[in-house]
Design a protein around this motif. Sequence first.
Motif, mmCIF file in Angstrom:
data_model
loop_
_atom_site.group_PDB
_atom_site.id
_atom_site.type_symbol
_atom_site.label_atom_id
_atom_site.label_comp_id
_atom_site.label_asym_id
_atom_site.label_seq_id
_atom_site.Cartn_x
_atom_site.Cartn_y
_atom_site.Cartn_z
ATOM 1 N N TYR A 16 28.841 -10.381 10.908
ATOM 2 C CA TYR A 16 28.458 -8.982 10.697
ATOM 3 C C TYR A 16 29.335 -8.043 11.505
ATOM 4 C CZ TYR A 16 24.322 -11.350 8.953
ATOM 5 O OH TYR A 16 23.481 -12.172 8.279
ATOM 6 N N ASN A 17 29.889 -7.047 10.827
ATOM 7 C CA ASN A 17 30.667 -6.027 11.532
ATOM 8 C C ASN A 17 29.718 -4.918 12.010
ATOM 9 O OD1 ASN A 17 30.182 -4.315 9.378
ATOM 10 N ND2 ASN A 17 32.134 -4.726 8.392
ATOM 11 N N PRO A 18 30.165 -4.089 12.952
ATOM 12 C CA PRO A 18 29.272 -3.054 13.518
ATOM 13 C C PRO A 18 28.691 -2.095 12.473
ATOM 14 C CG PRO A 18 31.217 -3.291 14.890
ATOM 15 C CD PRO A 18 31.432 -4.145 13.665
ATOM 16 N N TYR A 19 29.448 -1.778 11.443
ATOM 17 C CA TYR A 19 28.932 -0.896 10.398
ATOM 18 C C TYR A 19 27.699 -1.510 9.726
ATOM 19 C CZ TYR A 19 28.638 1.730 6.061
ATOM 20 O OH TYR A 19 28.196 2.477 5.011
ATOM 21 N N PHE A 20 27.781 -2.782 9.392
ATOM 22 C CA PHE A 20 26.676 -3.491 8.750
ATOM 23 C C PHE A 20 25.477 -3.598 9.691
ATOM 24 C CE2 PHE A 20 24.550 -7.251 6.982
ATOM 25 C CZ PHE A 20 24.535 -6.923 5.635
ATOM 26 N N ASN A 79 24.660 -1.610 12.237
ATOM 27 C CA ASN A 79 24.019 -0.292 12.391
ATOM 28 C C ASN A 79 23.344 0.162 11.110
ATOM 29 O OD1 ASN A 79 24.800 -0.060 15.064
ATOM 30 N ND2 ASN A 79 26.761 0.875 14.519
ATOM 31 N N GLY A 80 23.939 -0.126 9.979
ATOM 32 C CA GLY A 80 23.380 0.305 8.696
ATOM 33 C C GLY A 80 22.056 -0.365 8.382
#
Length: 69
Positions: A23-27, A29-30
Amino acid sequence: MMRTIIYMIGFGWGGLWVFDLMYNPYFVNGYHLNRMTSIWIFAIAGLVYAIVEYKIWRRGQTQNEQKAT
């Protein structure tokens, strides 16, 4: 007992590694994902693994004792 703790810590660390890998930070946080959830899930998997390993080990030991008699 010590093996169980080692498995739980090792699997928990593995859960952290898998979480960061997948998981990347965008995912994160989203979808409001939590790293601790991954750590706990993998740590519980380590606990289950240790219990199953112990039961299998004990079963083998019991069968060896029965064969000896």
